[in-house]
Structures are given as structure tokens and as C-alpha cells.
Design a protein around this motif. Structure first.
Motif, PDB file in Angstrom:
ATOM      1  N   ALA A  60       0.375  -1.186   0.237  1.00  0.00           N
ATOM      2  CA  ALA A  60       0.550   0.218   0.271  1.00  0.00           C
ATOM      3  C   ALA A  60       0.416   1.198   0.663  1.00  0.00           C
ATOM      4  CB  ALA A  60      -0.563   0.176   1.187  1.00  0.00           C
ATOM      5  N   GLY A  61       1.877   0.985  -0.291  1.00  0.00           N
ATOM      6  CA  GLY A  61       2.540   2.245  -0.492  1.00  0.00           C
ATOM      7  C   GLY A  61       4.194   2.276   0.640  1.00  0.00           C
ATOM      8  N   ALA A  62       4.608   3.928   0.667  1.00  0.00           N
ATOM      9  CA  ALA A  62       5.492   3.968   2.812  1.00  0.00           C
ATOM     10  C   ALA A  62       4.321   4.014   3.816  1.00  0.00           C
ATOM     11  CB  ALA A  62       5.782   4.815   2.172  1.00  0.00           C
ATOM     12  N   VAL A  63       4.575   3.728   4.789  1.00  0.00           N
ATOM     13  CA  VAL A  63       3.858   4.321   5.436  1.00  0.00           C
ATOM     14  C   VAL A  63       3.390   6.031   5.742  1.00  0.00           C
ATOM     15  CG1 VAL A  63       4.011   1.925   7.018  1.00  0.00           C
ATOM     16  CG2 VAL A  63       5.555   3.777   7.117  1.00  0.00           C
ATOM     17  N   ARG A  64       2.861   6.302   6.702  1.00  0.00           N
ATOM     18  CA  ARG A  64       2.366   7.749   6.219  1.00  0.00           C
ATOM     19  C   ARG A  64       3.268   8.157   6.916  1.00  0.00           C
ATOM     20  NH1 ARG A  64      -2.708   9.453   3.858  1.00  0.00           N
ATOM     21  NH2 ARG A  64      -2.990   7.665   1.989  1.00  0.00           N
ATOM     22  N   SER A  65       3.961   7.508   8.587  1.00  0.00           N
ATOM     23  CA  SER A  65       4.736   7.891   9.231  1.00  0.00           C
ATOM     24  C   SER A  65       5.829   8.523   8.985  1.00  0.00           C
ATOM     25  CB  SER A  65       4.970   7.645  11.022  1.00  0.00           C
ATOM     26  OG  SER A  65       5.480   6.651   9.649  1.00  0.00           O
ATOM     27  N   VAL A  66       6.597   8.140   7.837  1.00  0.00           N
ATOM     28  CA  VAL A  66       8.380   8.227   6.954  1.00  0.00           C
ATOM     29  C   VAL A  66       7.977   9.427   6.666  1.00  0.00           C
ATOM     30  CG1 VAL A  66       9.289   7.658   4.954  1.00  0.00           C
ATOM     31  CG2 VAL A  66       8.526   5.933   7.267  1.00  0.00           C
ATOM     32  N   LEU A  67       6.712   9.279   6.046  1.00  0.00           N
ATOM     33  CA  LEU A  67       6.150  10.857   4.898  1.00  0.00           C
ATOM     34  C   LEU A  67       6.343  11.931   5.190  1.00  0.00           C
ATOM     35  CD1 LEU A  67       3.678   9.552   1.875  1.00  0.00           C
ATOM     36  CD2 LEU A  67       6.402   9.547   1.512  1.00  0.00           C
ATOM     37  N   ALA A  68       5.260  11.662   6.385  1.00  0.00           N
ATOM     38  CA  ALA A  68       4.819  12.821   7.528  1.00  0.00           C
ATOM     39  C   ALA A  68       6.421  13.504   8.272  1.00  0.00           C
ATOM     40  CB  ALA A  68       3.855  12.444   8.690  1.00  0.00           C
ATOM     41  N   ASP A  69       7.176  12.636   8.976  1.00  0.00           N
ATOM     42  CA  ASP A  69       8.418  12.954   9.214  1.00  0.00           C
ATOM     43  C   ASP A  69       9.123  13.628   8.232  1.00  0.00           C
ATOM     44  OD1 ASP A  69       7.627  11.715  11.434  1.00  0.00           O
ATOM     45  OD2 ASP A  69       8.431  10.426  11.480  1.00  0.00           O
ATOM     46  N   THR A  70       9.088  13.148   6.806  1.00  0.00           N
ATOM     47  CA  THR A  70      10.643  13.566   6.182  1.00  0.00           C
ATOM     48  C   THR A  70       9.338  15.267   5.612  1.00  0.00           C
ATOM     49  OG1 THR A  70      10.372  11.305   5.074  1.00  0.00           O
ATOM     50  CG2 THR A  70      11.352  13.636   3.823  1.00  0.00           C
ATOM     51  N   GLY A  71       8.293  15.458   5.498  1.00  0.00           N
ATOM     52  CA  GLY A  71       7.730  17.051   5.126  1.00  0.00           C
ATOM     53  C   GLY A  71       7.915  17.295   6.287  1.00  0.00           C
ATOM     54  N   ARG A  72       8.007  17.179   7.165  1.00  0.00           N
ATOM     55  CA  ARG A  72       8.313  18.317   8.668  1.00  0.00           C
ATOM     56  C   ARG A  72       9.741  18.678   9.036  1.00  0.00           C
ATOM     57  NH1 ARG A  72       4.341  15.426  11.688  1.00  0.00           N
ATOM     58  NH2 ARG A  72       5.768  13.228  12.707  1.00  0.00           N
ATOM     59  N   ASP A  73      10.361  17.738   7.782  1.00  0.00           N
ATOM     60  CA  ASP A  73      11.893  18.968   7.851  1.00  0.00           C
ATOM     61  C   ASP A  73      12.498  17.725   6.898  1.00  0.00           C
ATOM     62  OD1 ASP A  73      14.241  19.757   7.654  1.00  0.00           O
ATOM     63  OD2 ASP A  73      14.840  20.009  10.375  1.00  0.00           O
ATOM     64  N   PRO A  74      13.165  17.883   5.759  1.00  0.00           N
ATOM     65  CA  PRO A  74      12.596  17.164   4.426  1.00  0.00           C
ATOM     66  C   PRO A  74      14.706  16.802   4.436  1.00  0.00           C
ATOM     67  CG  PRO A  74      11.590  18.458   3.764  1.00  0.00           C
ATOM     68  CD  PRO A  74      11.976  19.312   4.745  1.00  0.00           C
ATOM     69  N   VAL A  75      15.299  17.973   5.526  1.00  0.00           N
ATOM     70  CA  VAL A  75      17.091  17.627   4.898  1.00  0.00           C
ATOM     71  C   VAL A  75      17.019  17.077   6.493  1.00  0.00           C
ATOM     72  CG1 VAL A  75      17.080  19.107   3.663  1.00  0.00           C
ATOM     73  CG2 VAL A  75      16.597  20.348   5.306  1.00  0.00           C
ATOM     74  N   GLU A  76      16.610  17.205   7.772  1.00  0.00           N
ATOM     75  CA  GLU A  76      17.086  16.706   9.228  1.00  0.00           C
ATOM     76  C   GLU A  76      17.487  15.384   8.608  1.00  0.00           C
ATOM     77  OE1 GLU A  76      17.095  14.401  12.602  1.00  0.00           O
ATOM     78  OE2 GLU A  76      14.915  13.872  10.897  1.00  0.00           O
ATOM     79  N   ASP A  77      18.073  15.047   9.224  1.00  0.00           N
ATOM     80  CA  ASP A  77      19.354  13.325   8.967  1.00  0.00           C
ATOM     81  C   ASP A  77      18.032  11.975   8.724  1.00  0.00           C
ATOM     82  OD1 ASP A  77      21.720  12.311   8.454  1.00  0.00           O
ATOM     83  OD2 ASP A  77      21.491  11.528   9.894  1.00  0.00           O
ATOM     84  N   GLU A  78      17.875  12.078  10.287  1.00  0.00           N
ATOM     85  CA  GLU A  78      17.430  10.863   9.885  1.00  0.00           C
ATOM     86  C   GLU A  78      15.882  10.722   9.113  1.00  0.00           C
ATOM     87  OE1 GLU A  78      14.869   7.492  13.785  1.00  0.00           O
ATOM     88  OE2 GLU A  78      15.842  10.068  14.588  1.00  0.00           O
ATOM     89  N   ALA A  79      14.778  11.799   9.321  1.00  0.00           N
ATOM     90  CA  ALA A  79      13.707  11.432   7.882  1.00  0.00           C
ATOM     91  C   ALA A  79      14.704  11.667   6.502  1.00  0.00           C
ATOM     92  CB  ALA A  79      13.485  13.222   8.746  1.00  0.00           C
ATOM     93  N   TYR A  80      15.755  12.135   5.987  1.00  0.00           N
ATOM     94  CA  TYR A  80      16.150  12.275   4.948  1.00  0.00           C
ATOM     95  C   TYR A  80      16.560  10.640   4.867  1.00  0.00           C
ATOM     96  CZ  TYR A  80      18.596  12.830   1.038  1.00  0.00           C
ATOM     97  OH  TYR A  80      19.013  12.988  -0.718  1.00  0.00           O
ATOM     98  N   ARG A  81      17.397  10.092   5.832  1.00  0.00           N
ATOM     99  CA  ARG A  81      17.566   8.776   5.726  1.00  0.00           C
ATOM    100  C   ARG A  81      16.819   7.868   5.951  1.00  0.00           C
ATOM    101  NH1 ARG A  81      23.349   8.576   5.889  1.00  0.00           N
ATOM    102  NH2 ARG A  81      23.997   9.777   6.760  1.00  0.00           N
ATOM    103  N   ASN A  82      15.316   7.571   6.556  1.00  0.00           N
ATOM    104  CA  ASN A  82      14.216   6.755   6.588  1.00  0.00           C
ATOM    105  C   ASN A  82      14.143   6.871   5.051  1.00  0.00           C
ATOM    106  OD1 ASN A  82      14.799   6.399   8.673  1.00  0.00           O
ATOM    107  ND2 ASN A  82      13.639   7.205   9.822  1.00  0.00           N
TER     108      ASN A  82
END
Length: 245
Positions: A60-82
């Protein structure tokens, strides 16, 4: 592995996404496990083909939390790597040195459609649902989505699905060239394993052939005379192996 099942029979490695409660949406952990499973198959010289499936619901795609975390700060290291790890799930599957087949039942949405299109061949259920789903949740497609569609089905299909968000079933996917064959839902995995088993009978040859196949069918194409030369070396290897004693 907790979200991926891995088993090998007669040279065919079957990788099963196994998180039915969320219809196999790709979490970071599942993505890591999928990468590990793909690399395990690649490292096992007795494996001549890989089938990836998700049971009743492909992905069903990527879990929404991964997308949401990236959206809050796209260049934050952990979100970017996830998010990078989720992308690596299908880029890894699409580049391992073994022929790959997707056995698709249920829905393949967004990153799940990317995962489907990353394989060398797709066997689908007649009532499968293939859809991008990106624009429907208000985000731009990711993971090379347009390229993945265009390289198997052309620009028109890339526009209809990726740009305009059309949804197709398994029969339509076959008609468009997005899949090789469509079967009744209960027969999909068996047919995928059967076709994978043909090439898996000779793992060494399978690996040589898939390397040539991917080079010759890469985006942009290859001149025929160049393809002749590219194929010469692995074909000589196979002839020496077969007839050289």
C-alpha cells in the motif's frame, strides 16, 4: 526478519512482505529487511531467480509516518535517511544480479507500484489495483516513479498513471505492457514461481543473462551492433561451459 518472509525452493527465492495489518505499507524496518532479503538471494549462488510478493495485498505504499516526518523537515538527517531507505528497498530489488519477478495481488500503490515496476517481470491478478496514489494524498511522486512507468509502458502510460493518477487492473496492466500476464487471484504466486523456476534451473546462466538484459534494455536503448558485442562475451562463456568439457 519480522516483516519479511524468505524461503528458497529449487533455486527460486520467494520474498514475502508480511505486514497484512497495514497491507504491507513499507516501514523503515520492512524496507531494511527487504534489502537484506534481496542481498541474501544475490549472495546465494544457488539462487537463480527471485519472486517478491505480498500475499493478498501487495503493498500500500510507504507508511504515512515516514512521509510526514520527511515533510516536517525534509533535510533533517534521520527523516532524510529513513525515506532514502524506503527508496532503497525497490532500487536494491531492481539491481541485484538475479532475475526478479513480482507476483501482485490486491493493490500496488505509490512506493508499492515502484516496487512492482522495479522487477524484471510482473505477474498480476486480474483484479489487482495498480495506482500511483501520490497526487491523491497531495504529494509529488517519488522514487523515479515517472521513469519506472515510462520504461516499461511508454510516455502515455506514464502520463495517465503518474501525472493524472489513473488506476488500472491486472488485465489493463497486461494490455499496456506494465505486466506480462494476468491470472485469477489464487493462481498468481504459483504462476510467478513457475516462470521464475524456468531460468532458476541454471543460476549461473540466469545471472549472466539478466546482466545483459538490463544493459541492453536500459533507458535510451542500445544500438544493435553494440548489443552484438555486449552479448558476445557472456555467450562465449556459456558455450565454453556447455561444450568445453
Amino acid at each position: 526478519m519480522t516483516e519479511i518472509r524468505y524461503e528458497v525452493t529449487d533455486g527460486v527465492a520467494v520474498i514475502t512482505l508480511d505486514a497484512p495489518e497495514r497491507r504491507n505499507a513499507l516501514s523503515v524496518e520492512m524496507s531494511r529487511e527487504l534489502i537484506d532479503a534481496a542481498r541474501t538471494a544475490e549472495a546465494d549462488e544457488s539462487v537463480g531467480a527471485v519472486v517478491v510478493t505480498g500475499g493478498a495485498h501487495f503493498c500500500a505504499g510507504a507508511v504515512r509516518s515516514v512521509l510526514a516526518d520527511t515533510g516536517r523537515d525534509p533535510v533533517e538527517d534521520e527523516a532524510y535517511r529513513n525515506l532514502e531507505t524506503v527508496y532503497a528497498a525497490f532500487t536494491t530489488l531492481g539491481s541485484i544480479a538475479v532475475p526478479t519477478v513480482a507476483a501482485v495481488r490486491g493493490a500496488a500503490v505509490g512506493a508499492g507500484l515502484n516496487l512492482t515496476l522495479a522487477t524484471d517481470l510482473r505477474i498480476v491478478s486480474r483484479n489487482a489495483r495498480l495506482l500511483p496514489g501520490f497526487a491523491q494524498i497531495g504529494i509529488h511522486p517519488g522514487g523515479g516513479h515517472f521513469t519506472l512507468i515510462e520504461r516499461v509502458a511508454g510516455r502515455e502510460a506514464a502520463a495517465a498513471l503518474g501525472l493524472f493518477g489513473d488506476e488500472i487492473d491486472g488485465d489493463r496492466a497486461v494490455a499496456l505492457g506494465l505486466a506480462w500476464a494476468a491470472y485469477d487471484d489464487g493462481d498468481v504466486l504459483d504462476r510467478a514461481v513457475e516462470i521464475a523456476g524456468r531460468v532458476a534451473k541454471d543460476p549461473a546462466l540466469a545471472r549472466r543473462m539478466v546482466a545483459s538484459f538490463r544493459r541492453e534494455t536500459a533507458p535510451g536503448g542500445m544500438p544493435w551492433d553494440v548489443a552484438v558485442e555486449l552479448e558476445r562475451s557472456p555467450q562465449m562463456w556459456s558455450l565454453r561451459r556447455k561444450h568445453g568439457g
